[in-house]
Design a protein around this motif. Sequence first.
Motif, PDB file in Angstrom:
ATOM      1  N   ILE A  15       0.834  -1.205   0.000  1.00  0.00           N
ATOM      2  CA  ILE A  15       0.000   0.000   0.000  1.00  0.00           C
ATOM      3  C   ILE A  15       0.866   1.251   0.000  1.00  0.00           C
ATOM      4  O   ILE A  15       0.583   2.228  -0.710  1.00  0.00           O
ATOM      5  CB  ILE A  15      -0.973  -0.013   1.196  1.00  0.00           C
ATOM      6  N   LEU A  16       1.950   1.240   0.758  1.00  0.00           N
ATOM      7  CA  LEU A  16       2.836   2.404   0.783  1.00  0.00           C
ATOM      8  C   LEU A  16       3.560   2.595  -0.541  1.00  0.00           C
ATOM      9  O   LEU A  16       3.769   3.726  -0.981  1.00  0.00           O
ATOM     10  CB  LEU A  16       3.850   2.270   1.925  1.00  0.00           C
ATOM     11  N   LEU A  17       3.952   1.509  -1.191  1.00  0.00           N
ATOM     12  CA  LEU A  17       4.667   1.625  -2.459  1.00  0.00           C
ATOM     13  C   LEU A  17       3.770   2.106  -3.594  1.00  0.00           C
ATOM     14  O   LEU A  17       4.154   2.981  -4.366  1.00  0.00           O
ATOM     15  CB  LEU A  17       5.286   0.279  -2.836  1.00  0.00           C
ATOM     16  N   PHE A  18       2.598   1.526  -3.719  1.00  0.00           N
ATOM     17  CA  PHE A  18       1.757   1.803  -4.867  1.00  0.00           C
ATOM     18  C   PHE A  18       0.673   2.834  -4.593  1.00  0.00           C
ATOM     19  O   PHE A  18       0.095   3.380  -5.523  1.00  0.00           O
ATOM     20  CB  PHE A  18       1.114   0.509  -5.383  1.00  0.00           C
ATOM     21  N   GLY A  19       0.357   3.077  -3.371  1.00  0.00           N
ATOM     22  CA  GLY A  19      -0.692   4.029  -3.045  1.00  0.00           C
ATOM     23  C   GLY A  19      -2.058   3.381  -3.103  1.00  0.00           C
ATOM     24  O   GLY A  19      -2.293   2.450  -3.863  1.00  0.00           O
ATOM     25  N   LEU A  37      -4.146   0.673  -6.301  1.00  0.00           N
ATOM     26  CA  LEU A  37      -4.408  -0.741  -6.017  1.00  0.00           C
ATOM     27  C   LEU A  37      -5.704  -1.258  -6.649  1.00  0.00           C
ATOM     28  O   LEU A  37      -5.677  -2.329  -7.268  1.00  0.00           O
ATOM     29  CB  LEU A  37      -4.387  -1.000  -4.516  1.00  0.00           C
ATOM     30  N   PRO A  38      -6.836  -0.558  -6.560  1.00  0.00           N
ATOM     31  CA  PRO A  38      -8.048  -1.076  -7.231  1.00  0.00           C
ATOM     32  C   PRO A  38      -7.882  -1.150  -8.746  1.00  0.00           C
ATOM     33  O   PRO A  38      -8.354  -2.095  -9.386  1.00  0.00           O
ATOM     34  CB  PRO A  38      -9.136  -0.069  -6.854  1.00  0.00           C
ATOM     35  N   GLU A  39      -7.188  -0.176  -9.315  1.00  0.00           N
ATOM     36  CA  GLU A  39      -6.909  -0.188 -10.754  1.00  0.00           C
ATOM     37  C   GLU A  39      -6.069  -1.402 -11.131  1.00  0.00           C
ATOM     38  O   GLU A  39      -6.336  -2.082 -12.131  1.00  0.00           O
ATOM     39  CB  GLU A  39      -6.133   1.081 -11.116  1.00  0.00           C
ATOM     40  N   ALA A  40      -5.062  -1.670 -10.347  1.00  0.00           N
ATOM     41  CA  ALA A  40      -4.188  -2.818 -10.602  1.00  0.00           C
ATOM     42  C   ALA A  40      -4.957  -4.132 -10.443  1.00  0.00           C
ATOM     43  O   ALA A  40      -4.772  -5.064 -11.229  1.00  0.00           O
ATOM     44  CB  ALA A  40      -2.989  -2.791  -9.662  1.00  0.00           C
ATOM     45  N   ALA A  41      -5.832  -4.207  -9.463  1.00  0.00           N
ATOM     46  CA  ALA A  41      -6.632  -5.426  -9.248  1.00  0.00           C
ATOM     47  C   ALA A  41      -7.583  -5.648 -10.419  1.00  0.00           C
ATOM     48  O   ALA A  41      -7.758  -6.772 -10.875  1.00  0.00           O
ATOM     49  CB  ALA A  41      -7.407  -5.317  -7.937  1.00  0.00           C
ATOM     50  N   ARG A  42      -8.200  -4.572 -10.929  1.00  0.00           N
ATOM     51  CA  ARG A  42      -9.083  -4.708 -12.097  1.00  0.00           C
ATOM     52  C   ARG A  42      -8.296  -5.190 -13.304  1.00  0.00           C
ATOM     53  O   ARG A  42      -8.744  -6.053 -14.052  1.00  0.00           O
ATOM     54  CB  ARG A  42      -9.747  -3.375 -12.418  1.00  0.00           C
TER      55      ARG A  42
END
Length: 68
Positions: A19-23, A27-32
Amino acid sequence: MLRNGLEPWHLLVLAIVIILLFGSKKLPEAARGLGKSMRILKSEAKAMKDDGAVSARPVSEDSTVREV
Protein backbone atom coordinates in the motif's frame (compact mmCIF):
# COMPACT_ATOMS: atom_id res chain seq x y z
CA MET A 1 15.89 -21.67 8.10
CA LEU A 2 12.33 -20.37 7.52
CA ARG A 3 10.40 -22.59 9.84
CA ASN A 4 7.38 -20.30 10.25
CA GLY A 5 7.69 -18.45 6.97
CA LEU A 6 4.15 -17.14 6.52
CA GLU A 7 2.70 -16.04 9.79
CA PRO A 8 -0.26 -13.64 9.80
CA TRP A 9 1.84 -10.66 10.84
CA HIS A 10 4.16 -11.24 7.86
CA LEU A 11 1.19 -10.89 5.52
CA LEU A 12 0.09 -7.73 7.33
CA VAL A 13 3.52 -6.17 6.96
CA LEU A 14 3.61 -7.15 3.29
CA ALA A 15 0.18 -5.57 2.70
CA ILE A 16 1.28 -2.33 4.39
CA VAL A 17 4.45 -2.18 2.28
CA ILE A 18 2.49 -2.73 -0.93
CA ILE A 19 0.00 0.00 0.00
CA LEU A 20 2.84 2.40 0.78
CA LEU A 21 4.67 1.62 -2.46
CA PHE A 22 1.76 1.80 -4.87
CA GLY A 23 -0.69 4.03 -3.05
CA SER A 24 -4.29 3.29 -2.22
CA LYS A 25 -5.58 4.85 -5.47
CA LYS A 26 -3.58 2.56 -7.75
CA LEU A 27 -4.41 -0.74 -6.02
CA PRO A 28 -8.05 -1.08 -7.23
CA GLU A 29 -6.91 -0.19 -10.75
CA ALA A 30 -4.19 -2.82 -10.60
CA ALA A 31 -6.63 -5.43 -9.25
CA ARG A 32 -9.08 -4.71 -12.10
CA GLY A 33 -6.29 -5.03 -14.65
CA LEU A 34 -5.12 -8.29 -13.10
CA GLY A 35 -8.66 -9.67 -13.09
CA LYS A 36 -9.17 -8.73 -16.73
CA SER A 37 -5.86 -10.34 -17.67
CA MET A 38 -6.78 -13.53 -15.83
CA ARG A 39 -10.15 -13.72 -17.64
CA ILE A 40 -8.41 -13.28 -21.01
CA LEU A 41 -5.81 -15.92 -20.14
CA LYS A 42 -8.52 -18.35 -19.01
CA SER A 43 -10.57 -17.88 -22.18
CA GLU A 44 -7.49 -18.27 -24.40
CA ALA A 45 -6.43 -21.44 -22.57
CA LYS A 46 -9.94 -22.85 -22.98
CA ALA A 47 -9.91 -21.99 -26.70
CA MET A 48 -6.54 -23.73 -27.12
CA LYS A 49 -7.85 -26.80 -25.29
CA ASP A 50 -10.96 -26.86 -27.50
CA ASP A 51 -8.81 -26.52 -30.64
CA GLY A 52 -6.63 -29.39 -29.46
CA ALA A 53 -9.66 -31.59 -28.86
CA VAL A 54 -11.01 -30.87 -32.35
CA SER A 55 -7.71 -31.59 -34.11
CA ALA A 56 -7.07 -34.74 -32.04
CA ARG A 57 -10.27 -36.48 -33.17
CA PRO A 58 -9.65 -39.83 -34.82
CA VAL A 59 -9.80 -40.00 -38.60
CA SER A 60 -12.90 -41.75 -39.91
CA GLU A 61 -12.59 -44.90 -42.00
CA ASP A 62 -13.95 -43.39 -45.21
CA SER A 63 -11.24 -40.74 -45.46
CA THR A 64 -8.13 -41.86 -47.35
CA VAL A 65 -4.64 -41.29 -46.09
CA ARG A 66 -1.82 -41.51 -48.59
CA GLU A 67 1.75 -42.26 -47.70
CA VAL A 68 4.50 -40.84 -49.84
